[in-house]
Motif scaffolding. Sequence first.
Motif, mmCIF file in Angstrom:
data_model
loop_
_atom_site.group_PDB
_atom_site.id
_atom_site.type_symbol
_atom_site.label_atom_id
_atom_site.label_comp_id
_atom_site.label_asym_id
_atom_site.label_seq_id
_atom_site.Cartn_x
_atom_site.Cartn_y
_atom_site.Cartn_z
ATOM 1 N N GLY A 1 -6.865 -2.629 -11.108
ATOM 2 C CA GLY A 1 -6.372 -1.589 -10.625
ATOM 3 C C GLY A 1 -5.263 -1.026 -11.408
ATOM 4 O O GLY A 1 -5.037 0.123 -11.494
ATOM 5 N N PHE A 2 -4.399 -1.974 -12.030
ATOM 6 C CA PHE A 2 -3.226 -1.374 -12.892
ATOM 7 C C PHE A 2 -3.705 -0.754 -14.028
ATOM 8 O O PHE A 2 -2.848 -0.156 -14.633
ATOM 9 N N THR A 3 -4.868 -0.827 -14.397
ATOM 10 C CA THR A 3 -5.369 0.102 -15.473
ATOM 11 C C THR A 3 -5.407 1.420 -15.279
ATOM 12 O O THR A 3 -5.515 2.274 -16.238
ATOM 13 N N VAL A 4 -5.699 1.731 -13.736
ATOM 14 C CA VAL A 4 -5.798 3.220 -13.488
ATOM 15 C C VAL A 4 -4.671 3.710 -12.669
ATOM 16 O O VAL A 4 -4.821 4.620 -12.319
ATOM 17 N N ILE B 1 2.796 8.570 -2.704
ATOM 18 C CA ILE B 1 2.848 7.809 -3.984
ATOM 19 C C ILE B 1 1.520 8.374 -4.776
ATOM 20 O O ILE B 1 1.829 8.193 -6.132
ATOM 21 N N PHE B 2 0.613 8.915 -4.245
ATOM 22 C CA PHE B 2 -0.434 9.428 -5.367
ATOM 23 C C PHE B 2 -0.270 10.840 -5.688
ATOM 24 O O PHE B 2 -0.807 11.335 -6.546
ATOM 25 N N LYS B 3 0.804 11.532 -5.019
ATOM 26 C CA LYS B 3 1.189 13.126 -5.494
ATOM 27 C C LYS B 3 1.405 13.080 -6.850
ATOM 28 O O LYS B 3 2.189 12.160 -7.327
ATOM 29 N N ALA B 4 0.998 14.041 -7.584
ATOM 30 C CA ALA B 4 1.238 14.096 -9.104
ATOM 31 C C ALA B 4 2.489 14.555 -9.289
ATOM 32 O O ALA B 4 3.298 15.035 -8.458
ATOM 33 N N LEU C 1 -0.991 6.696 10.344
ATOM 34 C CA LEU C 1 -0.553 7.836 10.113
ATOM 35 C C LEU C 1 0.739 7.755 9.168
ATOM 36 O O LEU C 1 0.553 8.605 8.096
ATOM 37 N N CYS C 2 1.532 6.873 9.387
ATOM 38 C CA CYS C 2 2.610 6.643 8.667
ATOM 39 C C CYS C 2 2.075 6.339 7.128
ATOM 40 O O CYS C 2 2.702 6.529 6.132
ATOM 41 N N LEU C 3 1.299 5.311 7.022
ATOM 42 C CA LEU C 3 0.509 4.890 5.712
ATOM 43 C C LEU C 3 -0.015 5.950 5.014
ATOM 44 O O LEU C 3 0.167 5.892 3.757
ATOM 45 N N LEU C 4 -0.696 6.862 5.887
ATOM 46 C CA LEU C 4 -1.267 7.879 5.363
ATOM 47 C C LEU C 4 -0.276 9.009 4.519
ATOM 48 O O LEU C 4 -0.410 9.480 3.368
ATOM 49 N N GLY C 5 0.820 9.122 5.160
ATOM 50 C CA GLY C 5 1.951 9.811 4.373
ATOM 51 C C GLY C 5 2.418 9.023 3.281
ATOM 52 O O GLY C 5 2.662 9.683 2.236
ATOM 53 N N GLN D 1 1.412 2.706 -6.356
ATOM 54 C CA GLN D 1 0.136 3.044 -5.957
ATOM 55 C C GLN D 1 -0.731 1.758 -5.544
ATOM 56 O O GLN D 1 -1.361 1.866 -4.427
ATOM 57 N N LEU D 2 -0.661 0.736 -6.437
ATOM 58 C CA LEU D 2 -1.242 -0.580 -5.964
ATOM 59 C C LEU D 2 -0.670 -1.183 -4.728
ATOM 60 O O LEU D 2 -1.346 -1.675 -3.629
ATOM 61 N N LYS D 3 0.556 -0.910 -4.448
ATOM 62 C CA LYS D 3 1.330 -1.612 -3.430
ATOM 63 C C LYS D 3 1.080 -0.657 -2.038
ATOM 64 O O LYS D 3 0.472 -1.444 -1.068
ATOM 65 N N ILE D 4 0.935 0.266 -1.887
ATOM 66 C CA ILE D 4 0.633 1.412 -1.134
ATOM 67 C C ILE D 4 -0.845 0.966 -0.631
ATOM 68 O O ILE D 4 -1.472 0.986 0.445
ATOM 69 N N LEU D 5 -1.711 1.099 -1.681
ATOM 70 C CA LEU D 5 -3.200 0.725 -1.550
ATOM 71 C C LEU D 5 -3.378 -0.427 -0.645
ATOM 72 O O LEU D 5 -4.082 -0.428 0.448
#
Length: 118
Positions: free
Chosen positions: A64-67, A115-118, A106-110, A72-76
Amino acid sequence: MPILAAHPALSAVLMLIASNVFMTFAWYSHLKNLNDKPWWIAALVSWGIALFEYLLQVPANRIGFTVMNLGQLKILQEVITLAVFVPFAVLYMGEKLSLNFLWAGLCLLGAVYFIFKA
């Protein structure tokens, strides 16, 4: 080339899901199955189960750390943890499904959005 090798994010997600199944059983199933045993027996059984978690989780994070970046990995990981934990808690442990699971999700979706927002 296998499809999972072509998609490192998908490979990481699938491996993290499997890892979380082992993790959840390692952390919590002893509360149901070994409640009458000494804590150290539960710990040894849990460590045995957790070995399989780590055999999946470590390579999943490396892939996962390659992309993805570390955040992002932690939130995923947290989203996957909740997605695995809720069915485990309800179906295996017999916990009552409540709206608190929905609010946590829902909190996690936020968190995923930010975290994935550009």
